[in-house]
Design a protein around this motif. Structure first.
Motif, short mmCIF file in Angstrom:
data_model
loop_
_atom_site.label_atom_id
_atom_site.label_comp_id
_atom_site.label_asym_id
_atom_site.label_seq_id
_atom_site.Cartn_x
_atom_site.Cartn_y
_atom_site.Cartn_z
N ASN A 1 2.50 4.63 -10.60
CA ASN A 1 1.35 4.10 -9.87
C ASN A 1 0.16 3.99 -10.82
O ASN A 1 -0.73 4.83 -10.87
N ALA B 1 -2.49 2.18 -11.04
CA ALA B 1 -3.87 2.12 -10.52
C ALA B 1 -4.37 3.54 -10.22
O ALA B 1 -5.54 3.88 -10.52
N SER B 2 -3.48 4.37 -9.69
CA SER B 2 -3.88 5.73 -9.36
C SER B 2 -4.04 6.58 -10.62
O SER B 2 -4.96 7.40 -10.72
N LEU C 1 3.46 5.83 -1.77
CA LEU C 1 3.08 6.91 -0.86
C LEU C 1 4.33 7.57 -0.30
O LEU C 1 5.43 7.02 -0.38
N HIS D 1 -9.73 -3.32 -3.57
CA HIS D 1 -9.42 -2.73 -4.87
C HIS D 1 -10.26 -3.42 -5.95
O HIS D 1 -10.74 -4.54 -5.76
N GLY D 2 -10.37 -2.75 -7.10
CA GLY D 2 -10.99 -3.38 -8.27
C GLY D 2 -12.49 -3.48 -8.23
O GLY D 2 -13.11 -4.22 -8.98
N ARG D 3 -13.13 -2.71 -7.35
CA ARG D 3 -14.59 -2.75 -7.28
C ARG D 3 -15.20 -1.37 -7.46
O ARG D 3 -16.40 -1.17 -7.22
N GLY D 4 -14.35 -0.42 -7.80
CA GLY D 4 -14.86 0.93 -8.05
C GLY D 4 -15.11 1.76 -6.80
O GLY D 4 -15.64 2.87 -6.89
N TYR D 5 -14.71 1.26 -5.65
CA TYR D 5 -14.95 2.03 -4.42
C TYR D 5 -14.15 3.34 -4.41
O TYR D 5 -14.65 4.39 -4.01
N ALA D 6 -12.88 3.26 -4.84
CA ALA D 6 -12.04 4.48 -4.82
C ALA D 6 -12.59 5.51 -5.79
O ALA D 6 -12.63 6.71 -5.47
N SER D 7 -13.03 5.07 -6.97
CA SER D 7 -13.62 6.01 -7.94
C SER D 7 -14.88 6.65 -7.36
O SER D 7 -15.10 7.85 -7.52
N VAL E 1 0.84 -1.21 0.00
CA VAL E 1 0.00 0.00 0.00
C VAL E 1 0.87 1.26 0.00
O VAL E 1 0.57 2.26 -0.65
N PHE F 1 -6.63 2.85 -0.39
CA PHE F 1 -7.59 1.80 -0.04
C PHE F 1 -6.87 0.49 0.27
O PHE F 1 -5.80 0.21 -0.26
N ARG G 1 -10.26 7.92 -14.97
CA ARG G 1 -11.65 7.45 -14.86
C ARG G 1 -12.58 8.54 -14.37
O ARG G 1 -13.74 8.61 -14.76
N LYS H 1 -4.98 5.42 -13.52
CA LYS H 1 -6.25 5.00 -14.12
C LYS H 1 -7.43 5.64 -13.40
O LYS H 1 -8.41 6.05 -14.02
N TRP I 1 -6.13 9.40 -2.32
CA TRP I 1 -6.89 8.20 -1.96
C TRP I 1 -5.94 7.06 -1.58
O TRP I 1 -4.87 6.89 -2.17
C1 LIG Z 1 -5.01 3.92 -6.16
C2 LIG Z 1 -6.10 3.00 -5.66
C3 LIG Z 1 -6.97 3.72 -4.65
C4 LIG Z 1 -6.95 2.54 -6.86
O1 LIG Z 1 -7.88 1.57 -6.41
P1 LIG Z 1 -8.81 0.78 -7.46
O2 LIG Z 1 -9.61 -0.16 -6.70
O3 LIG Z 1 -7.97 0.27 -8.57
O4 LIG Z 1 -9.69 1.94 -8.07
P2 LIG Z 1 -11.24 1.98 -8.38
O5 LIG Z 1 -12.05 2.04 -7.17
O6 LIG Z 1 -11.39 3.11 -9.32
O7 LIG Z 1 -11.55 0.60 -9.08
C5 LIG Z 1 -11.34 0.49 -10.45
C6 LIG Z 1 -11.37 -0.94 -10.86
O8 LIG Z 1 -12.56 -1.56 -10.36
C7 LIG Z 1 -13.34 -2.04 -11.47
N1 LIG Z 1 -14.74 -1.87 -11.07
C8 LIG Z 1 -15.52 -2.89 -10.61
N2 LIG Z 1 -16.71 -2.40 -10.27
C9 LIG Z 1 -16.71 -1.08 -10.55
C10 LIG Z 1 -17.67 -0.05 -10.41
N3 LIG Z 1 -18.88 -0.29 -9.90
N4 LIG Z 1 -17.32 1.20 -10.76
C11 LIG Z 1 -16.09 1.49 -11.24
N5 LIG Z 1 -15.13 0.52 -11.39
C12 LIG Z 1 -15.44 -0.74 -11.03
C13 LIG Z 1 -12.89 -1.21 -12.65
O9 LIG Z 1 -13.13 -1.87 -13.86
C14 LIG Z 1 -11.40 -1.09 -12.36
O10 LIG Z 1 -10.75 -2.28 -12.69
P3 LIG Z 1 -9.33 -2.28 -13.47
O11 LIG Z 1 -8.35 -1.60 -12.55
O12 LIG Z 1 -9.07 -3.71 -13.68
O13 LIG Z 1 -9.54 -1.47 -14.70
C15 LIG Z 1 -5.48 1.73 -4.99
O14 LIG Z 1 -4.67 1.08 -5.93
C16 LIG Z 1 -4.67 2.03 -3.74
O15 LIG Z 1 -5.21 2.32 -2.67
N6 LIG Z 1 -3.32 1.93 -3.84
C17 LIG Z 1 -2.44 2.07 -2.69
C18 LIG Z 1 -2.36 3.49 -2.19
C19 LIG Z 1 -1.96 4.46 -3.27
O16 LIG Z 1 -1.01 4.23 -4.01
N7 LIG Z 1 -2.71 5.57 -3.34
C20 LIG Z 1 -2.52 6.58 -4.35
C21 LIG Z 1 -1.43 7.50 -4.04
S1 LIG Z 1 -1.26 8.70 -5.34
#
Ligand SMILES: CC(C)(COP(=O)(O)OP(=O)(O)OC[C@H]1O[C@@H](n2cnc3c(N)ncnc32)[C@H](O)[C@@H]1OP(=O)(O)O)[C@@H](O)C(=O)NCCC(=O)NCCS
Length: 195
Positions: free
Chosen positions: A143, A145-146, A41, A110-116, A37, A105, A152, A148, A103
């Motif tokens: 990073n 994931a961040s 950071l 991860h991967g469920r859209g909660y962060a978005s 995580v 998480f 998004r 993306k 953000w």
């Molecule tokens: C950065 C971070 C918050 C992203 O989390 P995440 O779960 O990938 O982001 P989201 O909530 O937007 O989820 C998006 C994914 O969920 C999927 N998803 C599933 N259901 C969804 C829904 N209802 N709505 C949107 N996306 C959904 C998307 O398709 C996407 O999948 P993919 O990554 O395979 O394309 C996470 O990786 C994290 O906490 N990292 C560690 C801390 C960190 O580095 N923070 C950022 C510092 S800059």
């Protein structure tokens, strides 16, 4: 409208964004203590005592008005009360009506859209409630994931600084993503809603 004082939780379809509480320490420590995580950071994995200190401090910070004011919110899943992660908004420039958002998480969520979903609620707060002009996010370009997540929710890449910051003894790059109030309005008109 500013000055803004956080009094009521922000609710989305699945989440409640609210002030942190001492009862959240175990959930927050569960992710803030992880190497994966913290990989991108500015801080290293935290001990439970360090988390207690952070939670206590953030719970008292409720005002957004001046440059440097910060609101750090726990993101609770409504369904079961579990704290999945956290989001923050910081006034970067009062004069330029600009905020910075971020953000973190737990990987189990991860991967469920909660962060978005939580990040879109932050944009709603920044533009809809505070009336800000511009919101940015700074991150490590590595990073993915961040990155993306930024894209998004409608943010554009504005800058890529090369080795501009010393993080944990290493020179790291910084990416800057941004969205303007007008862009946010247009995205909403085009059906960009909370996940
Ligand atoms: C950065 C971070 C918050 C992203 O989390 P995440 O779960 O990938 O982001 P989201 O909530 O937007 O989820 C998006 C994914 O969920 C999927 N998803 C599933 N259901 C969804 C829904 N209802 N709505 C949107 N996306 C959904 C998307 O398709 C996407 O999948 P993919 O990554 O395979 O394309 C996470 O990786 C994290 O906490 N990292 C560690 C801390 C960190 O580095 N923070 C950022 C510092 S800059």
């Amino acid at each position: 409208m500013r000055p803004y004082v956080f009094t009521e939780p922000i609710t989305t379809a699945r989440l409640r964004l609210r002030l942190m509480d001492s009862a959240d320490v175990d959930d927050i420590h569960a992710y803030q203590s992880r190497e994966d995580v913290c990989a991108h950071l500015l801080y290293s994995p935290r001990t439970r005592d360090e988390v207690v200190g952070k939670v206590t401090g953030f719970a008292k910070r409720t005002r957004l008005e001046h440059t440097g004011d910060v609101l750090q919110l726990a993101v609770e899943r409504i369904e079961d009360g579990r704290v999945l992660g956290e989001v923050c908004v910081t006034i970067r420039s009062e004069d330029n009506a600009t905020a910075d958002i971020g953000w973190v998480f737990h990987p189990a969520f991860h991967g469920r859209g909660y962060a978005s979903e939580a990040a879109l609620a932050l944009l709603e707060l920044a533009f809809g409630t505070l009336g800000l002009h511009r919101v940015i996010a700074e991150l490590s370009p590595a990073n993915t994931a961040s990155v993306k997540l930024c894209r998004r929710i409608g943010m554009r890449e504005e800058a890529h600084f090369v080795q501009d910051v010393l993080v944990k003894g290493r020179w790291e790059d910084t990416g800057v993503y941004a969205i303007l109030h007008g862009e946010w309005l247009a995205a909403r008109r085009n059906g960009h809603r909370r996940a």
